[in-house]
Design an enzyme around this catalytic site. Structure first.
Site, PDB file in Angstrom:
ATOM      1  N   ASP A  62       1.127  -1.067   0.361  1.00  0.00           N
ATOM      2  CA  ASP A  62       0.167  -0.325   0.056  1.00  0.00           C
ATOM      3  C   ASP A  62       0.918   1.368  -0.196  1.00  0.00           C
ATOM      4  O   ASP A  62       0.209   1.774   0.314  1.00  0.00           O
ATOM      5  CB  ASP A  62      -0.829  -0.258   1.380  1.00  0.00           C
ATOM      6  N   GLU A  67      -0.224   9.417   1.543  1.00  0.00           N
ATOM      7  CA  GLU A  67      -0.807  10.186   2.405  1.00  0.00           C
ATOM      8  C   GLU A  67      -1.414  10.230   4.194  1.00  0.00           C
ATOM      9  O   GLU A  67      -1.475  10.853   5.109  1.00  0.00           O
ATOM     10  CB  GLU A  67      -2.757  10.489   1.633  1.00  0.00           C
ATOM     11  N   ARG A  87       0.909  -1.822   7.868  1.00  0.00           N
ATOM     12  CA  ARG A  87       1.494  -0.062   6.723  1.00  0.00           C
ATOM     13  C   ARG A  87       2.120   0.578   7.594  1.00  0.00           C
ATOM     14  O   ARG A  87       2.349   1.658   7.987  1.00  0.00           O
ATOM     15  CB  ARG A  87      -0.196   0.573   6.568  1.00  0.00           C
ATOM     16  N   ARG A 132      -9.380   2.722  11.006  1.00  0.00           N
ATOM     17  CA  ARG A 132      -8.047   2.907  11.237  1.00  0.00           C
ATOM     18  C   ARG A 132      -7.379   3.958  12.344  1.00  0.00           C
ATOM     19  O   ARG A 132      -5.754   3.395  13.010  1.00  0.00           O
ATOM     20  CB  ARG A 132      -7.305   3.801   9.589  1.00  0.00           C
ATOM     21  N   HIS A 162     -12.374   5.798   5.051  1.00  0.00           N
ATOM     22  CA  HIS A 162     -11.825   7.026   5.380  1.00  0.00           C
ATOM     23  C   HIS A 162     -12.427   8.362   5.937  1.00  0.00           C
ATOM     24  O   HIS A 162     -13.380   8.056   4.816  1.00  0.00           O
ATOM     25  CB  HIS A 162     -10.402   7.862   5.086  1.00  0.00           C
ATOM     26  N   CYS A 252      -4.414  10.302  -1.677  1.00  0.00           N
ATOM     27  CA  CYS A 252      -4.528   9.219  -0.294  1.00  0.00           C
ATOM     28  C   CYS A 252      -2.781   9.338  -1.597  1.00  0.00           C
ATOM     29  O   CYS A 252      -1.769   8.762  -1.187  1.00  0.00           O
ATOM     30  CB  CYS A 252      -4.539   7.578  -1.307  1.00  0.00           C
TER      31      CYS A 252
HETATM   32  C1  CIR Z   1      -5.481   0.331   2.552  1.00  0.00           C
HETATM   33  O1  CIR Z   1      -6.587   0.292   2.847  1.00  0.00           O
HETATM   34  O2  CIR Z   1      -4.827   1.426   3.222  1.00  0.00           O
HETATM   35  C2  CIR Z   1      -5.099   0.607   1.377  1.00  0.00           C
HETATM   36  N1  CIR Z   1      -5.392   0.147   0.581  1.00  0.00           N
HETATM   37  C3  CIR Z   1      -6.391   1.947   0.327  1.00  0.00           C
HETATM   38  C4  CIR Z   1      -5.598   3.415   1.353  1.00  0.00           C
HETATM   39  C5  CIR Z   1      -6.431   4.421   0.885  1.00  0.00           C
HETATM   40  N2  CIR Z   1      -5.996   5.698   1.527  1.00  0.00           N
HETATM   41  C6  CIR Z   1      -7.018   6.933   1.816  1.00  0.00           C
HETATM   42  O3  CIR Z   1      -7.847   6.727   1.672  1.00  0.00           O
HETATM   43  N3  CIR Z   1      -6.440   7.690   2.094  1.00  0.00           N
END
Ligand code: CIR
Length: 257
Positions: A62, A67, A87, A132, A162, A252
């Site tokens: 990821d 972001e 992450r 998260r 998010h 992101c």
């Molecule tokens: C995640 O689930 O962390 C990633 N696949 C997608 C992150 C997207 N980030 C965001 O919306 N700021």
């Protein structure tokens, strides 16, 4: 908002092993995702950003979604502690670059905070309690930002990953305008700030990036794009359908400083 620099990172070859929370896994074509990312970077340059392109990290699926690793305000850069354990290693790979622009501070355990859960309009900040971001994350963010004169308001999001999946700012101060999916967020929290709703057929369309008066917007959401242009906003579309399969939107893919 006026931004000089956009920090980005290219798409890793492992992108199809990304975290997914609200989408079923479908094959992600690396080459298409890479092309989309290149077009995104081109658009940022066109809109006047100096782009800092960090090295691709193939082992972190990821890592293109930079972001989530940072919250940057005029006074400092906050290195986050992402909610997804897979992450966590991303943050130290961007910290030295952030340190070139701002004094660094860190969100520390047991707090978790994803940058995608933090929306800022001038001195007003909203942060979501999400899958998260936890209460400690909200509290640490507040204790870092309130002494600097920011108001920090905590809210819930329902049904999406998010905060910025549900709402972003498409025009900044002094006359801010939000783009919002009212199904995923309580619009009352934003008080008197004007908002455009996404087209109901495009629930994922609320994630846009405003740079110096132009809205960078995913090409696949034509109905919502019409709403933005009817409101008089200049829109620059970019293809974003492949990265959307990884639950990533346009905000992101950069940290704007
Ligand atoms: C995640 O689930 O962390 C990633 N696949 C997608 C992150 C997207 N980030 C965001 O919306 N700021």
């Amino acid at each position: 908002m006026r931004h000089n620099t956009a920090i980005v990172r290219g798409v890793p070859r492992s992108i199809d092993r990304c975290e997914l929370s609200h989408l079923d896994r479908s094959p992600i074509h690396y080459e298409i995702a890479e092309k989309e990312h290149a077009e995104y970077v081109r658009a940022l340059v066109e809109l006047g950003c100096r782009v800092v392109n960090l090295p691709v990290l193939d082992d972190l699926p990821d890592s293109v979604f930079v972001e989530d690793t940072a919250v940057v305000v005029d006074e400092l850069a906050i290195v986050t502690r992402p909610g997804a354990e897979s992450r966590r290693d991303e943050v130290e790979t961007i910290a030295p670059t952030l340190a070139e622009y701002r004094p660094l501070v860190r969100i520390i355990a047991p707090a978790t905070l994803d940058g995608g859960d933090v929306l800022r309009v001038g001195k007003r900040v909203w942060v979501a309690l999400s899958e998260r971001t936890n209460q400690d994350g909200v509290d640490q963010l507040r204790s870092l930002l309130e002494p600097l004169g920011y108001s920090v308001r905590c809210l819930d999001v329902y049904g999406c990953l998010h905060l910025k999946t549900a709402v972003t700012a498409v025009r900044s101060e002094p006359d801010p305008l939000l783009l919002i999916n009212p199904a995923w967020i309580d619009r009352e929290v934003f008080g008197e700030i004007e908002a455009i709703d996404v087209d109901p057929s495009e629930p994922m369309a609320a994630n846009a990036v405003e740079i110096d008066g132009t809205v960078l917007f995913p090409a696949q959401f034509e109905q919502t794009r019409r709403r933005l242009t009817e409101a008089g906003l200049p829109v620059r579309v970019v293809p974003a359908g492949e990265l959307a399969k990884a639950e990533g939107g346009l905000t992101c893919c950069s940290v704007l400083v």
